[in-house]
Design a protein around this motif. Structure first.
Motif, PDB file in Angstrom:
ATOM      1  N   SER A   1      52.760  43.378  31.082  1.00  0.00           N
ATOM      2  CA  SER A   1      51.558  43.529  31.904  1.00  0.00           C
ATOM      3  C   SER A   1      50.278  43.621  31.079  1.00  0.00           C
ATOM      4  CB  SER A   1      51.691  44.785  32.748  1.00  0.00           C
ATOM      5  OG  SER A   1      51.820  45.885  31.884  1.00  0.00           O
ATOM      6  N   LEU A   2      49.364  42.767  31.405  1.00  0.00           N
ATOM      7  CA  LEU A   2      47.995  42.904  30.942  1.00  0.00           C
ATOM      8  C   LEU A   2      47.284  43.613  32.082  1.00  0.00           C
ATOM      9  CD1 LEU A   2      45.776  41.685  28.851  1.00  0.00           C
ATOM     10  CD2 LEU A   2      45.389  40.077  30.673  1.00  0.00           C
ATOM     11  N   PRO A   3      46.654  44.746  31.814  1.00  0.00           N
ATOM     12  CA  PRO A   3      46.039  45.454  32.932  1.00  0.00           C
ATOM     13  C   PRO A   3      44.990  44.578  33.595  1.00  0.00           C
ATOM     14  CG  PRO A   3      45.292  46.319  30.833  1.00  0.00           C
ATOM     15  CD  PRO A   3      46.376  45.352  30.528  1.00  0.00           C
ATOM     16  N   PHE A   4      45.052  44.511  34.877  1.00  0.00           N
ATOM     17  CA  PHE A   4      44.216  43.562  35.594  1.00  0.00           C
ATOM     18  C   PHE A   4      43.329  44.308  36.561  1.00  0.00           C
ATOM     19  CE2 PHE A   4      44.068  40.649  39.380  1.00  0.00           C
ATOM     20  CZ  PHE A   4      42.986  39.951  38.902  1.00  0.00           C
ATOM     21  N   VAL A   5      42.038  44.131  36.396  1.00  0.00           N
ATOM     22  CA  VAL A   5      41.091  44.712  37.336  1.00  0.00           C
ATOM     23  C   VAL A   5      40.461  43.543  38.067  1.00  0.00           C
ATOM     24  CG1 VAL A   5      39.139  46.264  37.575  1.00  0.00           C
ATOM     25  CG2 VAL A   5      40.599  46.425  35.564  1.00  0.00           C
ATOM     26  N   ASP A   6      40.770  43.424  39.333  1.00  0.00           N
ATOM     27  CA  ASP A   6      40.187  42.301  40.068  1.00  0.00           C
ATOM     28  C   ASP A   6      38.790  42.708  40.527  1.00  0.00           C
ATOM     29  OD1 ASP A   6      39.636  40.055  41.383  1.00  0.00           O
ATOM     30  OD2 ASP A   6      41.466  40.010  42.566  1.00  0.00           O
ATOM     31  N   VAL A   7      37.857  42.583  39.598  1.00  0.00           N
ATOM     32  CA  VAL A   7      36.513  43.075  39.877  1.00  0.00           C
ATOM     33  C   VAL A   7      35.868  42.283  40.998  1.00  0.00           C
ATOM     34  CG1 VAL A   7      34.302  43.636  38.853  1.00  0.00           C
ATOM     35  CG2 VAL A   7      36.335  43.685  37.459  1.00  0.00           C
ATOM     36  N   MET A   8      36.135  40.983  41.009  1.00  0.00           N
ATOM     37  CA  MET A   8      35.518  40.153  42.032  1.00  0.00           C
ATOM     38  C   MET A   8      35.987  40.552  43.424  1.00  0.00           C
ATOM     39  SD  MET A   8      33.402  38.346  40.618  1.00  0.00           S
ATOM     40  CE  MET A   8      32.867  37.319  41.968  1.00  0.00           C
ATOM     41  N   ALA A   9      37.283  40.839  43.553  1.00  0.00           N
ATOM     42  CA  ALA A   9      37.806  41.158  44.876  1.00  0.00           C
ATOM     43  C   ALA A   9      37.330  42.517  45.353  1.00  0.00           C
ATOM     44  CB  ALA A   9      39.324  41.118  44.850  1.00  0.00           C
TER      45      ALA A   9
ATOM     46  N   SER B   1      34.516  44.016  44.796  1.00  0.00           N
ATOM     47  CA  SER B   1      33.107  44.112  45.186  1.00  0.00           C
ATOM     48  C   SER B   1      32.778  42.930  46.076  1.00  0.00           C
ATOM     49  CB  SER B   1      32.230  44.107  43.939  1.00  0.00           C
ATOM     50  OG  SER B   1      32.664  43.100  43.060  1.00  0.00           O
ATOM     51  N   THR B   2      32.866  43.158  47.373  1.00  0.00           N
ATOM     52  CA  THR B   2      32.804  42.033  48.296  1.00  0.00           C
ATOM     53  C   THR B   2      31.387  41.695  48.723  1.00  0.00           C
ATOM     54  OG1 THR B   2      33.374  43.679  49.922  1.00  0.00           O
ATOM     55  CG2 THR B   2      35.114  42.156  49.264  1.00  0.00           C
ATOM     56  N   SER B   3      30.461  42.647  48.572  1.00  0.00           N
ATOM     57  CA  SER B   3      29.143  42.381  49.141  1.00  0.00           C
ATOM     58  C   SER B   3      28.427  41.282  48.347  1.00  0.00           C
ATOM     59  CB  SER B   3      28.307  43.647  49.129  1.00  0.00           C
ATOM     60  OG  SER B   3      28.067  44.018  47.797  1.00  0.00           O
ATOM     61  N   HIS B   4      27.622  40.576  49.049  1.00  0.00           N
ATOM     62  CA  HIS B   4      26.904  39.464  48.454  1.00  0.00           C
ATOM     63  C   HIS B   4      25.764  39.992  47.574  1.00  0.00           C
ATOM     64  CE1 HIS B   4      25.343  35.433  48.211  1.00  0.00           C
ATOM     65  NE2 HIS B   4      24.145  35.930  48.426  1.00  0.00           N
ATOM     66  N   VAL B   5      25.498  39.304  46.490  1.00  0.00           N
ATOM     67  CA  VAL B   5      24.376  39.716  45.642  1.00  0.00           C
ATOM     68  C   VAL B   5      23.092  39.274  46.307  1.00  0.00           C
ATOM     69  CG1 VAL B   5      23.348  39.598  43.370  1.00  0.00           C
ATOM     70  CG2 VAL B   5      25.766  39.180  43.647  1.00  0.00           C
TER      71      VAL B   5
END
Lengths: 299, 348
Positions: free
Chosen positions: A3-11, A13-17
């Motif tokens: 396992s490579l620790p995986f942080v799904d940052v995109m998922a 933070s759903t709000s639009h910039v």
């Protein structure tokens, strides 16, 4: 593959910039240089005021923090605040002209519009120091970030015990804030000043800051229990001064230092000010000496 | 999320890409007329050779974090605030043919730019991306992604991951967008049979054994952690460094940058951010002239420590993804593989 620790940052933070995000990221207060006082041949004290009165009142910082000063067209650089926190957005920055931006700044007239963003970083915990003695040790320009905690302490002078300021400079001409020394002394502060090289008018002590610090330590009450120390100065000074304080049995976590590093973004992204994996802009510039000892190559 | 497995005939690949590129930008490794394979934005698919046989020499870093990016513009009229550039997201983009290391690098950049303080400039380029990666059956000559745990196949992060099975691709979905693609253009895909799954499994196992170089990453990390690296390692390597910064520019995870103001006219200008490299002496030199990272040796140490130890400490992963690009890039031979093995084997 393990396992490579995986942080799904995109998922996550759903709000639009939106444009507002952008503004908060780059948010710069419009400010104006209201006054400039030359302190020495190279250093000047700039009084900078946020233009919008409401913003000025809302702007709060703690002693030891820094701001980014922006000169449109020239650049942006971090400077520690050397005014009292109760003055909010009425800032004072003491700046030496050494580079592109600071030399340009030395030439601008009063009323020049600048940008201020921040405040950034950690601060000296002056609130924790109530009823204790404080020893503020500054070398050269190190007095600049220390002026904010000095001011904060003066405003609550009765809450603190003995206050020592030990200040060393290269020569009498390079001493900063000379006009305030009498005022500080009136507040029952022991101010000791030493210079490396005296001149004709100088009748104070000459030598290294450690010699005068030794006297102050000898005169202090029980250092182990009663004292906090705040140190800022050139890199060589830290080690000698902090070693001396530790010999006097001052615990490491009661020594605070303010470190200087080059910074460009102030948000832990540009990867310039880090000491190991510690970012000076986020976790500093004020560290306790315990942390500094555990950071390799910090001083 | 449950993975959906499909098979895509190689003949159908271009048609699928054509569909995907219809209302999106398409970026894929393209072999240009000089014989270089680079990730390139493709305008028209006809007459373009998408090269899946060679490793792309560039990474996708410059698409998400451009070498030079205008952050905003301002005018110096009295009292006027800087005019922030509109930050509408870039149009949807399909990144096709990225390798596991490229994908791992993007996931690392996500952490750097989007965790805690979110960087809007990166984010506007990063959202609306579709990532179609391809696993490496036959790792390239300087690859060591197995040891950095970022390949040769990934388990997550991609929208679709392809496995080359000769005349067809085995396709796995990793995220909802990938599933949508399979549903929307279902006629390109056929269901994966038991044999296909077996073949893919076999391919993945074989790929593990196909690495040409042995790189002792875990051992090196442990030695760096315990500070067992003698100074001679750094001094010996740094004596060959030419200060070109090529390693940092080619690296898919090197995200150091500098910020400058540039004047456009007398009363207006823009703020730009540019790639920087920590091997340059000016990178950490402060205004007074003092440099806390003063010697080339220490700068190199800082770089390698950052890649292999500081990021393990703060983000639980190495920021080296094992792509081997810097090994090809460095003409002084100061490559990370040499360093890792020097440290790992303890030879100086």
């Amino acid at each position: 593959m393990d396992s490579l620790p995986f942080v799904d940052v995109m998922a996550s933070s759903t709000s639009h910039v939106g444009k507002s995000d952008m503004k908060s990221f780059e948010y710069t207060f419009q400010a104006e240089i209201t006054n400039v006082y030359p302190l020495t041949a190279t250093e000047k004290l700039y009084q900078i005021q946020l233009i919008d009165p409401a913003e000025r009142q809302r702007f709060t910082f703690k002693p030891g923090q820094f701001v980014m000063l922006e000169l449109p067209g020239i650049g942006e650089a971090p400077f520690s605040i050397s005014s009292s926190p109760i003055r909010h957005g009425d800032l004072e920055l003491c700046i030496r002209g050494v580079g592109n931006m600071t030399n340009f700044l030395a030439k601008v007239p009063r009323g020049t519009k600048v940008g201020i963003s921040g405040p950034f970083g950690t601060s000296f915990p002056v609130g924790k120091m109530y009823a204790q003695d404080i020893m503020l040790i500054a070398g050269g320009l190190g007095l600049v970030p220390l002026r904010a905690p000095i001011a904060a302490v003066l405003e609550n002078r009765s809450r603190y015990g003995n206050i020592d300021i030990v200040y060393g400079a290269r020569n009498p001409a390079e001493l900063l804030f000379t006009y305030q020394y009498d005022m500080w002394r009136q507040f029952d502060i022991d101010l000791s000043i030493i210079v490396d090289q005296g001149d004709d008018a100088w009748d104070g002590p000459v030598g290294l800051i450690t010699s005068i610090l030794a006297q102050r330590i000898a005169a202090a009450r029980d250092m182990k229990k009663n004292t906090y120390a705040i140190v800022c100065g050139p890199p060589v000074m830290f080690k000698f001064v902090c070693d001396m304080l530790m010999k006097a049995e001052l615990p490491m976590q009661k020594i605070f230092v303010s470190l200087e590093r080059r910074m460009h973004c102030g948000r832990g992204k540009c990867c310039r000010c880090n000491i190991g994996s510690t970012y000076t802009c986020l976790e500093g510039p004020v560290f306790d000496y315990w942390t500094v000892m555990n950071l390799k190559e910090a001083i | 999320m449950k993975t959906i497995s499909k098979v895509l005939k190689k003949d159908h690949l271009k048609s699928l890409l054509r569909k995907l590129a219809k209302d999106r930008q398409l970026v894929a490794p393209v072999r240009n007329s000089y014989g270089d394979t680079l990730f390139t934005e493709i305008e028209a698919l006809d007459g373009v050779e998408i090269d899946l046989d060679n490793q792309a020499q560039s990474s996708l870093k410059s698409f998400l974090f451009p070498q030079q990016q205008v952050l905003f513009e301002y005018s110096t009229d009295q009292g006027s605030a800087p005019v922030y550039k509109a930050i509408d997201s870039d149009g949807p983009t399909v990144f096709f043919g990225l390798r596991s290391c490229d994908l791992a690098a993007i996931l690392y950049m996500d952490v750097i730019f989007l965790k805690e303080v979110k960087d809007p400039y990166y984010r506007q380029k990063r959202e609306n991306n579709i990532l179609i990666s391809i696993g490496c059956n036959e790792p390239f000559s300087n690859c060591f992604c197995r040891q950095t745990k970022s390949g040769p196949f990934m388990e997550y992060g991609f929208d679709l991951q392809l496995t080359d099975l000769g005349d067809r691709f085995f396709v796995e979905t990793g995220r909802a967008q990938g599933e949508e693609i399979i549903q929307q253009w279902a006629h390109f895909f056929s269901p994966a049979s038991k044999e296909d799954e077996k073949a893919q499994y076999q391919m993945r196992l074989e790929a593990q054994g196909n690495f040409k170089r042995q790189v002792l990453v875990d051992l090196a990390i442990r030695k760096l952690k315990d500070d067992l690296v003698p100074e001679e390692v750094w001094s010996k390597l740094s004596s060959r460094c030419q200060d070109c910064g090529g390693c940092a520019y080619i690296c898919p995870t090197c995200t150091c940058f500098t910020i400058n103001d540039r004047k456009i006219s007398t009363d207006s200008g823009e703020r730009i951010r540019t790639w920087d490299a920590c091997t340059f002496a000016g990178f950490t030199t402060m205004a007074g002239g003092h440099n806390p990272v003063d010697m080339k040796q220490n700068r190199m140490k800082r770089r390698f420590m950052h890649k292999l130890y500081y990021d393990v400490k703060s983000h639980n992963r190495t920021s080296c993804v094992g792509c081997g690009r810097c090994v090809d890039m460095c003409f002084g031979g100061v490559d990370i593989i040499k360093f890792i093995n020097m440290v790992g084997q303890g030879e100086i």
